[in-house]
Design a protein around this motif. Sequence first.
Motif, PDB file in Angstrom:
ATOM      1  N   VAL A   1     -11.507  14.991  -0.360  1.00  0.00           N
ATOM      2  CA  VAL A   1     -11.745  13.549  -0.256  1.00  0.00           C
ATOM      3  C   VAL A   1     -10.793  12.818  -1.191  1.00  0.00           C
ATOM      4  N   MET A   2     -10.642  13.335  -2.412  1.00  0.00           N
ATOM      5  CA  MET A   2      -9.768  12.710  -3.403  1.00  0.00           C
ATOM      6  C   MET A   2      -8.302  12.739  -2.948  1.00  0.00           C
ATOM      7  N   ILE A   3      -7.870  13.843  -2.404  1.00  0.00           N
ATOM      8  CA  ILE A   3      -6.483  13.959  -1.939  1.00  0.00           C
ATOM      9  C   ILE A   3      -6.202  12.945  -0.833  1.00  0.00           C
ATOM     10  N   VAL A   4      -7.108  12.854   0.130  1.00  0.00           N
ATOM     11  CA  VAL A   4      -6.932  11.902   1.235  1.00  0.00           C
ATOM     12  C   VAL A   4      -6.978  10.472   0.710  1.00  0.00           C
ATOM     13  N   PHE A   5      -7.915  10.202  -0.174  1.00  0.00           N
ATOM     14  CA  PHE A   5      -8.040   8.879  -0.774  1.00  0.00           C
ATOM     15  C   PHE A   5      -6.739   8.469  -1.453  1.00  0.00           C
ATOM     16  N   VAL A   6      -6.203   9.339  -2.271  1.00  0.00           N
ATOM     17  CA  VAL A   6      -4.967   9.039  -3.011  1.00  0.00           C
ATOM     18  C   VAL A   6      -3.805   8.834  -2.047  1.00  0.00           C
ATOM     19  N   ALA A   7      -3.733   9.638  -0.996  1.00  0.00           N
ATOM     20  CA  ALA A   7      -2.647   9.494  -0.015  1.00  0.00           C
ATOM     21  C   ALA A   7      -2.693   8.120   0.657  1.00  0.00           C
ATOM     22  N   PHE A   8      -3.881   7.701   1.075  1.00  0.00           N
ATOM     23  CA  PHE A   8      -3.994   6.392   1.719  1.00  0.00           C
ATOM     24  C   PHE A   8      -3.760   5.256   0.725  1.00  0.00           C
ATOM     25  N   PHE A   9      -4.246   5.416  -0.481  1.00  0.00           N
ATOM     26  CA  PHE A   9      -4.018   4.382  -1.492  1.00  0.00           C
ATOM     27  C   PHE A   9      -2.524   4.257  -1.786  1.00  0.00           C
ATOM     28  N   ALA A  10      -1.816   5.387  -1.805  1.00  0.00           N
ATOM     29  CA  ALA A  10      -0.362   5.362  -2.017  1.00  0.00           C
ATOM     30  C   ALA A  10       0.337   4.633  -0.868  1.00  0.00           C
ATOM     31  N   LEU A  11      -0.129   4.839   0.358  1.00  0.00           N
ATOM     32  CA  LEU A  11       0.435   4.101   1.500  1.00  0.00           C
ATOM     33  C   LEU A  11       0.211   2.602   1.343  1.00  0.00           C
ATOM     34  N   ARG A  12      -0.968   2.229   0.864  1.00  0.00           N
ATOM     35  CA  ARG A  12      -1.250   0.804   0.648  1.00  0.00           C
ATOM     36  C   ARG A  12      -0.302   0.246  -0.398  1.00  0.00           C
ATOM     37  N   LEU A  13      -0.067   0.997  -1.471  1.00  0.00           N
ATOM     38  CA  LEU A  13       0.880   0.548  -2.499  1.00  0.00           C
ATOM     39  C   LEU A  13       2.296   0.451  -1.931  1.00  0.00           C
ATOM     40  N   PHE A  14       2.659   1.388  -1.055  1.00  0.00           N
ATOM     41  CA  PHE A  14       3.973   1.343  -0.411  1.00  0.00           C
ATOM     42  C   PHE A  14       4.116   0.070   0.424  1.00  0.00           C
ATOM     43  N   SER A  15       3.050  -0.336   1.095  1.00  0.00           N
ATOM     44  CA  SER A  15       3.116  -1.573   1.883  1.00  0.00           C
ATOM     45  C   SER A  15       3.336  -2.778   0.972  1.00  0.00           C
ATOM     46  N   LEU A  16       2.853  -2.703  -0.254  1.00  0.00           N
ATOM     47  CA  LEU A  16       3.059  -3.807  -1.197  1.00  0.00           C
ATOM     48  C   LEU A  16       4.531  -3.994  -1.542  1.00  0.00           C
TER      49      LEU A  16
END
Length: 170
Positions: free
Chosen positions: A4-19
């Motif tokens: 869950v943590m790995i997936v969470f971090v991956a998606f959060f990183a994508l959100r930061l990339f969109s920023l």
Amino acid sequence: MQYVMIVFVAFFALRLFSLYFSIRNEKRLVRRGAIQYGKFNSLLLALAHVAYYFSALYEAYTADVEFEKTSGVGVAVMLFAYVMLFYVIYKLRDVWTVKLYIVPNQRIDRSFLFRTVRHPNYFLNIVPELVGVALLCHAWLTLCCGLPLYLCLLAVRIRQEERAMKPLFN
């Protein structure tokens, strides 16, 4: 909890990339004379987005959630949301930001997606993303309390955007 943590971090990183795209475009828009609308609401939305993510993560951590079927559904919903996010970024290109900017003589995207779905970034990206992260983390309290609060801020944003863009459609 590890998956869950790995997936969470991956998606959060994508959100930061969109920023990255948002910040780059914001600088360009300001140089072109763009006006920002709803500045305070944009700040509240950003804070609510981060709070929602970390509230969901906290719920997952305290319940020691394991990755299973509900988490998998959450990942599928988030994948859809992020595909839509990057498609909207692709379509809007230089005018896409997380804030509300209108530049003089701004072009209006009249492609199928924007003709068919009003505010696709909100309804095909943000709302599914928030539902997906709650499902991933089994964050029922975040979903039941945080999502309605977020939707109130989003409703304000949509009204602000409609008012700001109305002259562009005349």
